[in-house]
Motif scaffolding. Structure first.
Motif, PDB file in Angstrom:
ATOM      1  N   MET A  12       0.848  -1.209   0.000  1.00 44.87           N
ATOM      2  CA  MET A  12       0.000   0.000   0.000  1.00 44.87           C
ATOM      3  C   MET A  12       0.884   1.259   0.000  1.00 44.87           C
ATOM      4  SD  MET A  12      -3.241   0.640   2.490  1.00 44.87           S
ATOM      5  CE  MET A  12      -2.316   1.604   3.675  1.00 44.87           C
ATOM      6  N   THR A  13       0.520   2.235  -0.827  1.00 45.76           N
ATOM      7  CA  THR A  13       1.313   3.462  -0.855  1.00 45.76           C
ATOM      8  C   THR A  13       1.032   4.278   0.406  1.00 45.76           C
ATOM      9  OG1 THR A  13       0.877   3.474  -3.193  1.00 45.76           O
ATOM     10  CG2 THR A  13       1.908   5.441  -2.313  1.00 45.76           C
ATOM     11  N   PRO A  14       2.070   4.673   1.143  1.00 40.70           N
ATOM     12  CA  PRO A  14       1.798   5.481   2.337  1.00 40.70           C
ATOM     13  C   PRO A  14       1.282   6.868   1.958  1.00 40.70           C
ATOM     14  CG  PRO A  14       4.170   5.113   2.015  1.00 40.70           C
ATOM     15  CD  PRO A  14       3.465   4.442   0.885  1.00 40.70           C
ATOM     16  N   THR A  15       0.480   7.468   2.812  1.00 42.76           N
ATOM     17  CA  THR A  15       0.091   8.859   2.571  1.00 42.76           C
ATOM     18  C   THR A  15       0.426   9.683   3.814  1.00 42.76           C
ATOM     19  OG1 THR A  15      -2.128   8.643   3.434  1.00 42.76           O
ATOM     20  CG2 THR A  15      -1.859   8.230   1.073  1.00 42.76           C
ATOM     21  N   PHE A  16       0.694  10.938   3.560  1.00 45.66           N
ATOM     22  CA  PHE A  16       1.070  11.835   4.656  1.00 45.66           C
ATOM     23  C   PHE A  16       0.198  13.093   4.632  1.00 45.66           C
ATOM     24  CE2 PHE A  16       4.723   9.182   3.683  1.00 45.66           C
ATOM     25  CZ  PHE A  16       5.082   8.723   4.948  1.00 45.66           C
ATOM     26  N   ASP A  17      -1.085  12.894   4.265  1.00 42.94           N
ATOM     27  CA  ASP A  17      -2.006  14.027   4.168  1.00 42.94           C
ATOM     28  C   ASP A  17      -2.054  14.801   5.474  1.00 42.94           C
ATOM     29  OD1 ASP A  17      -2.660  13.652   1.615  1.00 42.94           O
ATOM     30  OD2 ASP A  17      -4.478  12.486   1.983  1.00 42.94           O
TER      31      ASP A  17
ATOM     32  N   GLY B  25      10.858  15.783  -2.465  1.00 42.71           N
ATOM     33  CA  GLY B  25      10.026  15.451  -3.630  1.00 42.71           C
ATOM     34  C   GLY B  25       9.115  14.267  -3.333  1.00 42.71           C
ATOM     35  N   MET B  26       9.669  13.237  -2.690  1.00 36.00           N
ATOM     36  CA  MET B  26       8.865  12.045  -2.384  1.00 36.00           C
ATOM     37  C   MET B  26       7.748  12.374  -1.403  1.00 36.00           C
ATOM     38  SD  MET B  26      11.277   8.739  -1.838  1.00 36.00           S
ATOM     39  CE  MET B  26      12.519   9.488  -0.821  1.00 36.00           C
ATOM     40  N   LEU B  27       8.109  13.072  -0.294  1.00 39.52           N
ATOM     41  CA  LEU B  27       7.110  13.313   0.754  1.00 39.52           C
ATOM     42  C   LEU B  27       6.023  14.273   0.271  1.00 39.52           C
ATOM     43  CD1 LEU B  27       9.330  13.434   3.988  1.00 39.52           C
ATOM     44  CD2 LEU B  27       8.076  11.505   3.007  1.00 39.52           C
ATOM     45  N   GLU B  28       6.417  15.272  -0.520  1.00 35.22           N
ATOM     46  CA  GLU B  28       5.402  16.189  -1.065  1.00 35.22           C
ATOM     47  C   GLU B  28       4.471  15.419  -2.005  1.00 35.22           C
ATOM     48  OE1 GLU B  28       7.567  19.506  -2.677  1.00 35.22           O
ATOM     49  OE2 GLU B  28       7.619  20.534  -0.733  1.00 35.22           O
ATOM     50  N   GLY B  29       5.053  14.504  -2.783  1.00 34.08           N
ATOM     51  CA  GLY B  29       4.246  13.685  -3.699  1.00 34.08           C
ATOM     52  C   GLY B  29       3.249  12.807  -2.954  1.00 34.08           C
ATOM     53  N   LEU B  30       3.512  12.554  -1.685  1.00 33.25           N
ATOM     54  CA  LEU B  30       2.618  11.689  -0.895  1.00 33.25           C
ATOM     55  C   LEU B  30       1.744  12.520   0.044  1.00 33.25           C
ATOM     56  CD1 LEU B  30       5.239   8.890  -0.120  1.00 33.25           C
ATOM     57  CD2 LEU B  30       3.300   8.733  -1.691  1.00 33.25           C
ATOM     58  N   GLY B  31       1.668  13.812  -0.205  1.00 31.92           N
ATOM     59  CA  GLY B  31       0.687  14.646   0.499  1.00 31.92           C
ATOM     60  C   GLY B  31       1.207  15.498   1.632  1.00 31.92           C
TER      61      GLY B  31
ATOM     62  N   THR C 254      15.180   7.098  -9.984  1.00 32.36           N
ATOM     63  CA  THR C 254      13.785   7.253 -10.359  1.00 32.36           C
ATOM     64  C   THR C 254      12.975   8.069  -9.352  1.00 32.36           C
ATOM     65  OG1 THR C 254      13.463   5.124  -9.326  1.00 32.36           O
ATOM     66  CG2 THR C 254      13.629   5.129 -11.727  1.00 32.36           C
ATOM     67  N   LEU C 255      13.622   8.544  -8.291  1.00 31.42           N
ATOM     68  CA  LEU C 255      12.868   9.281  -7.275  1.00 31.42           C
ATOM     69  C   LEU C 255      12.581  10.708  -7.742  1.00 31.42           C
ATOM     70  CD1 LEU C 255      14.979   8.169  -4.185  1.00 31.42           C
ATOM     71  CD2 LEU C 255      12.890   7.147  -5.074  1.00 31.42           C
ATOM     72  N   PRO C 256      11.413  11.248  -7.372  1.00 29.74           N
ATOM     73  CA  PRO C 256      11.121  12.634  -7.743  1.00 29.74           C
ATOM     74  C   PRO C 256      12.034  13.594  -6.979  1.00 29.74           C
ATOM     75  CG  PRO C 256       9.444  11.796  -6.252  1.00 29.74           C
ATOM     76  CD  PRO C 256      10.348  10.641  -6.561  1.00 29.74           C
TER      77      PRO C 256
END
Ligand code: 5AD
Ligand code: SF4
Length: 457
Positions: free
Chosen positions: A1-6, A29-35, A146-148
Protein backbone atom coordinates in the motif's frame (compact mmCIF):
# COMPACT_ATOMS: atom_id res chain seq x y z
CA UNK A 1 0.00 0.00 0.00
CA UNK A 2 1.31 3.46 -0.86
CA UNK A 3 1.80 5.48 2.34
CA UNK A 4 0.09 8.86 2.57
CA UNK A 5 1.07 11.83 4.66
CA UNK A 6 -2.01 14.03 4.17
CA UNK A 7 -2.16 17.04 6.52
CA UNK A 8 1.30 16.21 7.86
CA UNK A 9 4.25 18.60 7.79
CA UNK A 10 7.95 17.78 7.55
CA UNK A 11 11.29 19.53 7.71
CA UNK A 12 14.71 18.29 6.65
CA UNK A 13 17.96 19.31 8.33
CA UNK A 14 20.87 18.68 6.02
CA UNK A 15 24.55 18.48 6.96
CA UNK A 16 27.58 17.94 4.76
CA UNK A 17 28.13 17.75 1.04
CA UNK A 18 26.14 18.55 -2.09
CA UNK A 19 25.23 14.89 -2.46
CA UNK A 20 23.37 15.09 0.85
CA UNK A 21 21.67 18.33 -0.23
CA UNK A 22 20.59 16.62 -3.40
CA UNK A 23 19.34 13.56 -1.49
CA UNK A 24 17.31 15.95 0.69
CA UNK A 25 15.69 17.40 -2.43
CA UNK A 26 14.73 13.86 -3.44
CA UNK A 27 13.23 13.19 0.01
CA UNK A 28 11.27 16.45 -0.17
CA UNK A 29 10.03 15.45 -3.63
CA UNK A 30 8.87 12.05 -2.38
CA UNK A 31 7.11 13.31 0.75
CA UNK A 32 5.40 16.19 -1.06
CA UNK A 33 4.25 13.69 -3.70
CA UNK A 34 2.62 11.69 -0.89
CA UNK A 35 0.69 14.65 0.50
CA UNK A 36 3.00 16.16 3.15
CA UNK A 37 3.93 19.87 3.22
CA UNK A 38 7.47 21.10 3.78
CA UNK A 39 8.03 23.61 6.63
CA UNK A 40 11.15 25.45 7.78
CA UNK A 41 11.28 24.77 11.50
CA UNK A 42 11.18 21.81 13.83
CA UNK A 43 8.40 23.47 15.86
CA UNK A 44 6.08 23.39 12.83
CA UNK A 45 7.12 19.89 11.70
CA UNK A 46 5.31 16.61 12.43
CA UNK A 47 8.16 14.69 10.81
CA UNK A 48 11.80 15.73 11.21
CA UNK A 49 14.45 14.20 8.94
CA UNK A 50 18.17 14.65 9.60
CA UNK A 51 20.44 14.07 6.60
CA UNK A 52 23.77 13.51 8.28
CA UNK A 53 27.49 13.67 7.55
CA UNK A 54 30.29 11.84 9.37
CA UNK A 55 33.32 13.17 7.46
CA UNK A 56 34.45 15.08 10.56
CA UNK A 57 33.76 14.42 14.22
CA UNK A 58 32.12 17.78 15.00
CA UNK A 59 29.10 17.09 12.78
CA UNK A 60 28.72 13.69 14.42
CA UNK A 61 28.59 15.12 17.93
CA UNK A 62 26.18 17.87 16.89
CA UNK A 63 23.72 15.38 15.40
CA UNK A 64 23.42 13.38 18.61
CA UNK A 65 22.85 16.61 20.58
CA UNK A 66 20.22 17.93 18.17
CA UNK A 67 18.21 14.73 18.08
CA UNK A 68 18.33 14.46 21.88
CA UNK A 69 17.07 18.05 22.33
CA UNK A 70 13.99 17.39 20.14
CA UNK A 71 12.35 15.63 23.08
CA UNK A 72 11.61 19.02 24.59
CA UNK A 73 9.96 20.59 21.54
CA UNK A 74 6.14 20.38 21.76
CA UNK A 75 4.05 19.28 18.76
CA UNK A 76 2.31 22.00 16.74
CA UNK A 77 -1.41 22.69 17.26
CA UNK A 78 -3.57 20.80 14.77
CA UNK A 79 -1.11 18.00 14.03
CA UNK A 80 -2.73 14.70 13.07
CA UNK A 81 0.00 12.84 15.01
CA UNK A 82 0.16 12.04 18.72
CA UNK A 83 3.98 12.11 18.67
CA UNK A 84 6.60 13.76 16.44
CA UNK A 85 8.35 11.27 14.10
CA UNK A 86 12.14 11.68 13.95
CA UNK A 87 14.27 10.07 11.23
CA UNK A 88 18.04 9.98 10.71
CA UNK A 89 19.51 9.21 7.29
CA UNK A 90 22.65 9.89 5.31
CA UNK A 91 26.14 8.85 6.39
CA UNK A 92 25.58 8.50 10.15
CA UNK A 93 22.44 6.46 9.51
CA UNK A 94 24.44 4.22 7.20
CA UNK A 95 27.35 3.85 9.61
CA UNK A 96 25.50 3.47 12.94
CA UNK A 97 22.17 1.84 11.98
CA UNK A 98 20.51 0.15 14.95
CA UNK A 99 23.07 1.64 17.37
CA UNK A 100 21.43 5.05 16.90
CA UNK A 101 18.11 3.93 18.31
CA UNK A 102 19.89 2.44 21.33
CA UNK A 103 21.56 5.75 22.12
CA UNK A 104 18.60 7.93 21.12
CA UNK A 105 15.50 6.08 22.37
CA UNK A 106 12.98 8.55 20.93
CA UNK A 107 14.37 8.18 17.41
CA UNK A 108 11.77 6.49 15.17
CA UNK A 109 13.43 5.80 11.84
CA UNK A 110 16.97 5.15 10.62
CA UNK A 111 17.83 4.77 6.94
CA UNK A 112 21.11 4.77 5.02
CA UNK A 113 22.69 6.18 1.90
CA UNK A 114 21.48 3.33 -0.35
CA UNK A 115 17.76 3.31 0.40
CA UNK A 116 16.27 6.81 0.25
CA UNK A 117 13.28 5.31 -1.52
CA UNK A 118 12.40 3.25 1.60
CA UNK A 119 11.90 6.32 3.76
CA UNK A 120 8.15 6.87 3.14
CA UNK A 121 7.41 3.24 4.04
CA UNK A 122 9.55 3.42 7.20
CA UNK A 123 7.94 6.69 8.31
CA UNK A 124 4.47 5.40 7.71
CA UNK A 125 5.18 2.21 9.68
CA UNK A 126 6.48 4.33 12.57
CA UNK A 127 3.33 6.50 12.48
CA UNK A 128 1.17 3.35 12.55
CA UNK A 129 2.83 1.36 15.34
CA UNK A 130 5.00 3.84 17.27
CA UNK A 131 7.97 1.42 17.11
CA UNK A 132 11.53 1.91 15.77
CA UNK A 133 12.08 1.13 12.11
CA UNK A 134 15.68 0.71 10.94
CA UNK A 135 16.72 -0.21 7.41
CA UNK A 136 20.31 0.08 6.23
CA UNK A 137 21.48 -1.72 3.10
CA UNK A 138 25.04 -2.77 2.27
CA UNK A 139 24.74 -1.32 -1.22
CA UNK A 140 22.02 -0.44 -3.70
CA UNK A 141 21.41 -2.77 -6.63
CA UNK A 142 20.75 0.07 -9.05
CA UNK A 143 21.59 3.71 -9.29
CA UNK A 144 18.76 5.54 -7.48
CA UNK A 145 17.49 7.66 -10.32
CA UNK A 146 13.79 7.25 -10.36
CA UNK A 147 12.87 9.28 -7.28
CA UNK A 148 11.12 12.63 -7.74
CA UNK A 149 12.99 15.82 -6.81
CA UNK A 150 11.73 19.03 -5.18
CA UNK A 151 14.55 21.37 -6.23
CA UNK A 152 15.49 24.26 -3.96
CA UNK A 153 15.88 26.61 -6.95
CA UNK A 154 13.90 26.35 -10.18
CA UNK A 155 16.88 27.50 -12.27
CA UNK A 156 19.55 25.14 -10.91
CA UNK A 157 19.80 21.36 -10.63
CA UNK A 158 22.26 18.89 -9.17
CA UNK A 159 22.69 15.80 -11.25
CA UNK A 160 24.48 12.83 -9.63
CA UNK A 161 26.52 10.81 -12.11
CA UNK A 162 28.30 8.52 -9.64
CA UNK A 163 27.76 7.46 -6.04
CA UNK A 164 30.37 5.99 -3.70
CA UNK A 165 34.14 6.26 -3.81
CA UNK A 166 36.98 3.84 -4.54
CA UNK A 167 39.87 6.07 -3.56
CA UNK A 168 40.43 5.32 0.11
CA UNK A 169 42.30 8.47 1.03
CA UNK A 170 43.76 7.41 4.37
CA UNK A 171 41.88 10.00 6.47
CA UNK A 172 38.48 9.60 4.84
CA UNK A 173 35.48 7.61 5.98
CA UNK A 174 33.40 8.14 2.83
CA UNK A 175 34.36 4.90 0.99
CA UNK A 176 33.32 2.91 4.09
CA UNK A 177 29.89 4.52 4.40
CA UNK A 178 29.03 5.37 0.81
CA UNK A 179 30.44 2.14 -0.62
CA UNK A 180 32.10 1.34 -3.96
CA UNK A 181 31.81 3.75 -6.85
CA UNK A 182 28.80 3.20 -9.09
CA UNK A 183 28.10 5.11 -12.29
CA UNK A 184 24.86 5.93 -14.02
CA UNK A 185 24.62 5.21 -17.73
CA UNK A 186 25.33 8.03 -20.17
CA UNK A 187 21.81 7.71 -21.60
CA UNK A 188 20.26 8.06 -18.17
CA UNK A 189 22.32 11.18 -17.39
CA UNK A 190 21.56 12.81 -20.75
CA UNK A 191 17.86 12.13 -20.31
CA UNK A 192 17.72 13.73 -16.88
CA UNK A 193 19.69 16.73 -18.18
CA UNK A 194 17.33 17.14 -21.15
CA UNK A 195 14.37 17.09 -18.76
CA UNK A 196 15.94 19.90 -16.74
CA UNK A 197 16.61 22.02 -19.82
CA UNK A 198 13.00 21.58 -20.93
CA UNK A 199 11.86 22.61 -17.43
CA UNK A 200 13.80 25.90 -17.71
CA UNK A 201 16.88 25.00 -15.63
CA UNK A 202 19.85 27.27 -16.46
CA UNK A 203 22.64 25.56 -14.54
CA UNK A 204 23.45 21.88 -13.97
CA UNK A 205 26.09 20.71 -11.49
CA UNK A 206 27.24 17.14 -12.06
CA UNK A 207 27.87 15.38 -8.75
CA UNK A 208 30.07 12.53 -7.59
CA UNK A 209 32.84 11.94 -5.02
CA UNK A 210 35.26 11.71 -7.93
CA UNK A 211 33.49 12.56 -11.19
CA UNK A 212 36.70 12.05 -13.17
CA UNK A 213 36.62 8.30 -12.75
CA UNK A 214 33.02 8.21 -14.01
CA UNK A 215 32.22 5.13 -16.09
CA UNK A 216 35.12 2.89 -15.12
CA UNK A 217 32.70 0.36 -13.58
CA UNK A 218 30.29 0.48 -16.55
CA UNK A 219 32.48 0.88 -19.60
CA UNK A 220 35.86 -0.40 -18.37
CA UNK A 221 37.39 3.05 -18.79
CA UNK A 222 36.60 6.53 -17.48
CA UNK A 223 34.25 8.42 -19.79
CA UNK A 224 33.68 11.65 -17.92
CA UNK A 225 34.49 13.69 -20.99
CA UNK A 226 31.56 12.00 -22.77
CA UNK A 227 29.26 13.09 -19.94
CA UNK A 228 30.42 16.68 -20.35
CA UNK A 229 29.82 16.57 -24.11
CA UNK A 230 26.41 14.92 -23.74
CA UNK A 231 25.15 17.40 -21.14
CA UNK A 232 26.51 20.36 -23.11
CA UNK A 233 24.63 19.08 -26.17
CA UNK A 234 21.30 19.40 -24.30
CA UNK A 235 21.66 23.18 -24.63
CA UNK A 236 22.10 23.83 -20.89
CA UNK A 237 23.40 27.33 -20.29
CA UNK A 238 25.82 26.68 -17.43
CA UNK A 239 27.57 23.43 -16.58
CA UNK A 240 29.68 22.73 -13.48
CA UNK A 241 30.92 19.59 -11.72
CA UNK A 242 32.22 18.47 -8.34
CA UNK A 243 34.33 16.86 -7.09
CA UNK A 244 37.47 16.14 -9.11
CA UNK A 245 40.37 14.02 -7.95
CA UNK A 246 43.69 15.38 -9.31
CA UNK A 247 45.00 11.89 -10.10
CA UNK A 248 42.12 11.28 -12.55
CA UNK A 249 41.75 14.71 -14.19
CA UNK A 250 42.63 14.03 -17.84
CA UNK A 251 44.01 16.34 -20.54
CA UNK A 252 40.79 15.81 -22.50
CA UNK A 253 38.68 17.13 -19.63
CA UNK A 254 41.07 20.04 -19.11
CA UNK A 255 40.80 20.93 -22.81
CA UNK A 256 37.00 21.13 -22.52
CA UNK A 257 37.40 24.21 -20.30
CA UNK A 258 38.60 26.00 -23.39
CA UNK A 259 36.17 24.54 -25.90
CA UNK A 260 32.88 23.50 -24.36
CA UNK A 261 30.30 26.28 -24.63
CA UNK A 262 28.47 25.65 -21.39
CA UNK A 263 31.35 24.60 -19.13
CA UNK A 264 31.91 27.45 -16.65
CA UNK A 265 35.47 28.72 -16.03
CA UNK A 266 35.72 27.44 -12.46
CA UNK A 267 37.08 24.21 -11.02
CA UNK A 268 37.19 22.75 -7.52
CA UNK A 269 40.32 20.60 -7.35
CA UNK A 270 41.06 19.39 -3.81
CA UNK A 271 44.81 19.42 -3.10
CA UNK A 272 44.55 18.46 0.62
CA UNK A 273 48.26 19.25 1.17
CA UNK A 274 51.24 20.78 -0.60
CA UNK A 275 53.77 18.34 0.88
CA UNK A 276 54.67 15.19 -1.05
CA UNK A 277 55.37 13.35 2.18
CA UNK A 278 51.88 14.10 3.53
CA UNK A 279 50.21 13.48 0.16
CA UNK A 280 51.77 9.99 0.16
CA UNK A 281 50.64 9.37 3.76
CA UNK A 282 47.15 10.50 2.73
CA UNK A 283 47.21 7.97 -0.16
CA UNK A 284 46.32 10.71 -2.61
CA UNK A 285 48.46 9.18 -5.37
CA UNK A 286 49.77 12.42 -6.93
CA UNK A 287 52.64 14.74 -6.15
CA UNK A 288 52.76 18.48 -5.68
CA UNK A 289 54.51 18.71 -9.04
CA UNK A 290 51.76 16.76 -10.80
CA UNK A 291 49.12 18.95 -9.17
CA UNK A 292 50.88 22.16 -10.21
CA UNK A 293 51.23 20.73 -13.74
CA UNK A 294 47.44 20.32 -13.88
CA UNK A 295 46.97 23.92 -12.75
CA UNK A 296 49.31 25.15 -15.49
CA UNK A 297 47.41 23.17 -18.14
CA UNK A 298 44.06 24.44 -16.85
CA UNK A 299 45.26 28.03 -17.05
CA UNK A 300 46.57 27.48 -20.53
CA UNK A 301 43.26 25.95 -21.69
CA UNK A 302 41.17 28.56 -19.90
CA UNK A 303 43.04 31.74 -18.92
CA UNK A 304 41.53 33.30 -15.80
CA UNK A 305 39.84 30.06 -14.65
CA UNK A 306 38.79 30.34 -10.98
CA UNK A 307 40.32 27.57 -8.89
CA UNK A 308 39.15 26.36 -5.51
CA UNK A 309 40.39 23.57 -3.27
CA UNK A 310 40.14 21.67 0.02
CA UNK A 311 43.05 21.65 2.47
CA UNK A 312 43.47 19.57 5.61
CA UNK A 313 45.69 20.98 8.35
CA UNK A 314 47.16 18.82 11.11
CA UNK A 315 47.25 15.44 9.38
CA UNK A 316 49.13 13.03 11.73
CA UNK A 317 52.86 13.71 11.58
CA UNK A 318 52.54 17.03 9.71
CA UNK A 319 55.65 19.10 10.46
CA UNK A 320 56.15 22.85 10.18
CA UNK A 321 58.07 22.14 6.95
CA UNK A 322 55.11 20.15 5.53
CA UNK A 323 52.75 22.94 6.50
CA UNK A 324 54.94 25.57 4.83
CA UNK A 325 54.74 23.50 1.64
CA UNK A 326 50.94 23.67 1.86
CA UNK A 327 51.01 27.40 2.50
CA UNK A 328 53.28 27.97 -0.48
CA UNK A 329 51.06 25.80 -2.71
CA UNK A 330 48.06 27.93 -1.79
CA UNK A 331 49.98 31.10 -2.60
CA UNK A 332 51.48 29.71 -5.80
CA UNK A 333 48.10 28.64 -7.19
CA UNK A 334 46.32 31.80 -6.01
CA UNK A 335 42.99 30.12 -5.30
CA UNK A 336 39.72 32.02 -5.46
CA UNK A 337 38.40 29.94 -2.60
CA UNK A 338 39.80 27.35 -0.19
CA UNK A 339 37.78 25.13 2.14
CA UNK A 340 40.01 24.64 5.16
CA UNK A 341 39.65 21.70 7.55
CA UNK A 342 41.43 20.63 10.68
CA UNK A 343 42.20 16.91 10.50
CA UNK A 344 39.57 14.88 12.33
CA UNK A 345 40.38 11.30 13.32
CA UNK A 346 37.79 8.85 11.96
CA UNK A 347 37.75 5.35 13.48
CA UNK A 348 38.16 2.63 10.89
CA UNK A 349 40.35 4.67 8.52
CA UNK A 350 44.09 3.87 8.10
CA UNK A 351 45.11 7.34 9.33
CA UNK A 352 43.37 6.68 12.68
CA UNK A 353 46.23 4.26 13.47
CA UNK A 354 48.98 6.84 12.89
CA UNK A 355 50.76 8.61 15.74
CA UNK A 356 49.01 11.96 16.07
CA UNK A 357 51.00 14.01 18.55
CA UNK A 358 51.03 17.54 17.12
CA UNK A 359 49.76 19.82 19.90
CA UNK A 360 46.30 21.27 19.35
CA UNK A 361 47.62 24.88 19.65
CA UNK A 362 50.22 24.27 16.95
CA UNK A 363 47.54 22.98 14.57
CA UNK A 364 45.25 25.90 15.38
CA UNK A 365 48.05 28.36 14.76
CA UNK A 366 48.82 26.74 11.37
CA UNK A 367 45.12 26.82 10.54
CA UNK A 368 44.96 30.56 11.32
CA UNK A 369 47.99 31.25 9.12
CA UNK A 370 46.37 29.29 6.31
CA UNK A 371 43.08 31.17 6.63
CA UNK A 372 44.96 34.46 6.46
CA UNK A 373 46.69 33.37 3.23
CA UNK A 374 43.42 32.10 1.77
CA UNK A 375 41.74 35.45 2.38
CA UNK A 376 44.62 37.30 0.79
CA UNK A 377 44.51 35.06 -2.31
CA UNK A 378 40.73 35.37 -2.63
CA UNK A 379 40.95 39.16 -2.38
CA UNK A 380 43.68 39.29 -5.01
CA UNK A 381 41.82 36.93 -7.37
CA UNK A 382 38.74 39.16 -7.18
CA UNK A 383 40.72 42.33 -8.04
CA UNK A 384 41.14 40.95 -11.59
CA UNK A 385 37.38 41.39 -12.11
CA UNK A 386 37.33 45.18 -11.51
CA UNK A 387 35.95 47.07 -14.48
CA UNK A 388 34.78 43.92 -16.28
CA UNK A 389 31.20 43.12 -17.21
CA UNK A 390 30.25 39.69 -15.86
CA UNK A 391 27.11 37.65 -16.60
CA UNK A 392 25.32 37.10 -13.32
CA UNK A 393 22.75 34.36 -12.81
CA UNK A 394 20.39 36.03 -10.34
CA UNK A 395 19.56 33.98 -7.25
CA UNK A 396 17.60 36.54 -5.24
CA UNK A 397 18.43 39.51 -3.06
CA UNK A 398 21.37 40.04 -0.73
CA UNK A 399 20.78 38.76 2.82
CA UNK A 400 21.84 42.12 4.22
CA UNK A 401 19.99 44.43 1.80
CA UNK A 402 16.70 43.57 0.12
CA UNK A 403 17.25 46.13 -2.68
CA UNK A 404 20.46 44.42 -3.84
CA UNK A 405 20.34 41.61 -6.37
CA UNK A 406 22.60 38.67 -5.54
CA UNK A 407 23.78 36.05 -7.95
CA UNK A 408 26.72 34.09 -9.32
CA UNK A 409 29.25 34.94 -12.02
CA UNK A 410 30.55 32.26 -14.41
CA UNK A 411 33.53 31.90 -12.04
CA UNK A 412 31.07 31.24 -9.24
CA UNK A 413 31.80 34.51 -7.45
CA UNK A 414 28.94 36.07 -5.50
CA UNK A 415 27.95 39.35 -7.19
CA UNK A 416 25.72 42.11 -5.78
CA UNK A 417 24.10 44.91 -7.78
CA UNK A 418 21.23 47.32 -7.03
CA UNK A 419 17.93 46.21 -8.51
CA UNK A 420 17.49 48.21 -11.76
CA UNK A 421 14.63 50.69 -11.69
CA UNK A 422 11.33 49.34 -12.94
CA UNK A 423 12.39 45.72 -12.41
CA UNK A 424 11.13 43.35 -9.72
CA UNK A 425 13.26 40.73 -8.02
CA UNK A 426 10.77 38.01 -8.92
CA UNK A 427 11.07 38.73 -12.62
CA UNK A 428 14.89 38.61 -12.46
CA UNK A 429 15.40 35.50 -10.34
CA UNK A 430 16.84 32.81 -12.61
CA UNK A 431 17.73 35.35 -15.35
CA UNK A 432 21.25 36.23 -16.46
CA UNK A 433 22.07 39.94 -16.15
CA UNK A 434 25.30 41.72 -17.15
CA UNK A 435 26.91 43.51 -14.20
CA UNK A 436 29.80 45.98 -14.43
CA UNK A 437 32.06 45.25 -11.46
CA UNK A 438 33.19 48.34 -9.56
CA UNK A 439 34.01 46.83 -6.18
CA UNK A 440 35.99 43.66 -5.44
CA UNK A 441 36.01 42.36 -1.86
CA UNK A 442 37.38 39.11 -0.46
CA UNK A 443 34.16 37.12 -0.72
CA UNK A 444 32.04 39.07 -3.20
CA UNK A 445 31.98 41.50 -6.11
CA UNK A 446 29.63 44.47 -6.40
CA UNK A 447 28.60 46.59 -9.35
CA UNK A 448 25.71 47.89 -11.40
CA UNK A 449 23.56 46.21 -14.00
CA UNK A 450 25.17 47.22 -17.30
CA UNK A 451 23.05 49.11 -19.85
CA UNK A 452 20.11 48.69 -17.46
CA UNK A 453 19.52 45.48 -19.37
CA UNK A 454 18.83 41.84 -18.92
CA UNK A 455 20.71 39.84 -21.56
CA UNK A 456 18.67 36.72 -21.53
CA UNK A 457 15.30 36.51 -19.78
N1 5AD B 1 39.40 15.27 8.62
C1 5AD B 1 39.36 16.51 8.10
N2 5AD B 1 38.92 16.79 6.87
C2 5AD B 1 38.46 15.75 6.13
N3 5AD B 1 37.96 15.71 4.88
C3 5AD B 1 37.64 14.42 4.60
N4 5AD B 1 37.94 13.63 5.64
C4 5AD B 1 38.45 14.44 6.62
C5 5AD B 1 38.96 14.21 7.92
N5 5AD B 1 38.99 12.99 8.45
C6 5AD B 1 37.85 16.89 4.03
C7 5AD B 1 38.68 16.73 2.75
C8 5AD B 1 37.62 16.53 1.70
C9 5AD B 1 36.49 17.35 2.26
C10 5AD B 1 35.15 17.07 1.70
O1 5AD B 1 36.51 17.05 3.64
O2 5AD B 1 39.38 17.92 2.53
O3 5AD B 1 38.04 16.98 0.42
FE1 SF4 C 1 37.20 10.70 0.63
FE2 SF4 C 1 39.33 10.67 -1.00
FE3 SF4 C 1 36.99 9.58 -1.81
FE4 SF4 C 1 37.21 12.24 -1.58
S1 SF4 C 1 38.36 10.93 -3.01
S2 SF4 C 1 35.49 10.95 -0.85
S3 SF4 C 1 38.58 12.46 0.19
S4 SF4 C 1 38.29 8.87 -0.12
Amino acid sequence: MTPTFDRMTFCIHTFGCQMNKHDSERIAGMLEGLGASMVETIEEADIVVFMTCCVREAADVRLYGQVASLKNVPLRAGTPLSKRIVAVGGCIGQRDGEKLTEQLPHLDVVFGTHNLGSLPGLLSAAVADGAHHVEVLESSADFPTTLPTAREHSWAAWLPITVGCDNFCSYCIVPYVRGREKSRTLEDIAEEARGYVEAGVREITLLGQNVNSYGRDLYGEPRFVDVLDAVDATGIERLRFATSHPKDLTDEVIARFGTLRSLMPALHLPAQSGSDRILAAMNRRYTREHYLGLIAKLREACPGIALSTDIIVGFPGETEEDFLQTLSLVEEVGYSQVFTFIYSKREGTPAAKLVDDTPREVIQERFDRLVEAVQRCAYEANQAELGKVVDVLVEGVSKRDGTMLAGKSPKNQTVHAPLPEGRSVDELVGAVVPVRVDEARTWYLAGTVADGGVTRP
